[in-house]
Write an enzyme that holds these catalytic residues in place. Sequence first.
Site, PDB file in Angstrom:
ATOM      1  CE  LYS A 132      -1.480  -4.608   6.312  1.00 52.90           C
ATOM      2  NZ  LYS A 132      -2.542  -3.943   7.156  1.00 52.90           N
TER       3      LYS A 132
ATOM      4  CG  ASN B 278       1.747   1.596   1.794  1.00 53.97           C
ATOM      5  OD1 ASN B 278       1.633   0.796   1.063  1.00 53.97           O
ATOM      6  ND2 ASN B 278       0.965   1.605   3.119  1.00 53.97           N
TER       7      ASN B 278
ATOM      8  CD  GLU C  49      -1.880   4.585   8.533  1.00 55.00           C
ATOM      9  OE1 GLU C  49      -2.303   4.542   9.738  1.00 55.00           O
ATOM     10  OE2 GLU C  49      -1.848   4.000   7.679  1.00 55.00           O
TER      11      GLU C  49
HETATM   12  O1  KPL Z   1      -1.762  -2.390   2.901  1.00 49.18           O
HETATM   13  C1  KPL Z   1      -1.496  -1.929   1.828  1.00 49.18           C
HETATM   14  C2  KPL Z   1      -1.921  -0.612   1.537  1.00 49.18           C
HETATM   15  O2  KPL Z   1      -2.386  -0.060   0.658  1.00 49.18           O
HETATM   16  O3  KPL Z   1      -1.675   0.105   2.613  1.00 49.18           O
HETATM   17  C3  KPL Z   1      -0.811  -2.694   0.536  1.00 49.18           C
HETATM   18  C4  KPL Z   1      -0.372  -4.014   0.947  1.00 49.18           C
HETATM   19  C5  KPL Z   1       0.144  -2.117   0.222  1.00 49.18           C
HETATM   20  C6  KPL Z   1      -1.627  -2.987  -0.466  1.00 49.18           C
HETATM   21  O4  KPL Z   1      -2.075  -1.759  -1.238  1.00 49.18           O
END
Ligand code: KPL
Length: 300
Positions: free
Chosen positions: A181, A189, A267
Site C-alpha cells: 500500500k 499521493n 502523511e
Molecule cells: O489510498 C489512496 C489515497 O488517496 O490515499 C489512493 C490509492 C492514492 C487513492 O486515491
Amino acid sequence: MSWQTHWIIGPGAIGRLLALRLIRDGHGVTLIGRRPLPDQQTLVTPEGEASTLEVTTRTGPPQGFPDVVHLTTKAYAAEAAYTALAGHLPAHTPLVLWQNGFFTQPRLSACHPGPVLCATTTEGAYVEADDRVVHAGHGDTAIGSLDGGHAALAESLAGLLSEAGLPTRAVTDIRQRLWQKLAINAAINPLVAHYRIRNGALRDAPYRDEVEAVIGEVAEVMQAEGIAPPSGTGLEGWRALVWKVVEATAANRASMLQDVLAGRPTEHAAILGPLDEAAKRHALATPRLEALQRRLANTR
Ligand code: KPL
C-alpha cells in the site's frame, strides 16, 4: 473473545465509518477526538441508505476499560494520541493500528505492552459534514500483527468487522501488505498533492514519466527489502499495480491532495520516510523520492 467495548481514537473518515458500522451491529463504541463532535452521526452506505445513530463521543479518556482500541488518526498524530491514552489502558488491551505508511506500526508494536494488530483497508469513505460520513465504496480490509502472531485475535476481530459490513481477512503477512500500500501511496499521493491534480491525470504527459521514474525507485527499494508486488514480479509487477490503482481511482482527489487543499499536514513522512530509511540502509540512490519529500516538507 469478548468485543463489547471499542474505543476508536481519531474521528476521521475511517474512524467514523468503523464507529457507525460497529454501533449499527450492536457494539459499544466510544469515539475519541481532540474536539467535541455531534453525538448524532449519520452513515450513508454505498447503496445510498442513510442511518442516524447515537454515538458516545469524548475528547479525553472515557471511564472504564475497552475490550479493544482502534487508533484511526493520521499517521503523524498516532503516537501522541496513543501516549495520551496509554496510561488509562490495562496492559493486555489489544491495539489496532489503521494508519497509512510504515512509520507508526513498528514503533507502536514495539512499545504497546498488549497485542498490536495492523490493518490496511481499501474501503472508500469521506466525512461530508461533522455529523455525516459517506461510505463511498466497498473494499477489503486485512488485519494481522507485524510478526504474524496473535492469529486467534486477528481471526476474531476480522469476523466481527466482516459481520459489521467491513469484509476483513486475518492475514499473517500484514508487513508485506502495508509496504505494498505504501508503494501505491508513494507513487501517487506526493505527485498529485504537488501538482494539485486528480489521480487520473497522472496517466498523461507531463506527469506519466514522473510516475514511471518514481515507480522505478520504489521497485528497487522494495526488492532490497524483500517485498514483492501482489502479482507479477519486480518492476513490471509494481508498474501494473500502480497503474491499476490510478485507473480505478482516476476521479479521486487522493488523501494527500485533500490534506494540502485543506491546509492540513500531510502523511509524507510516514509514506516517503520509510522508503528513504530503507534506501539508505541498502545504499540505494533515490533522487526522485528525495525531491518529493523536500517538496512536501515545504507544503502547507
Ligand atoms: O489510498 C489512496 C489515497 O488517496 O490515499 C489512493 C490509492 C492514492 C487513492 O486515491
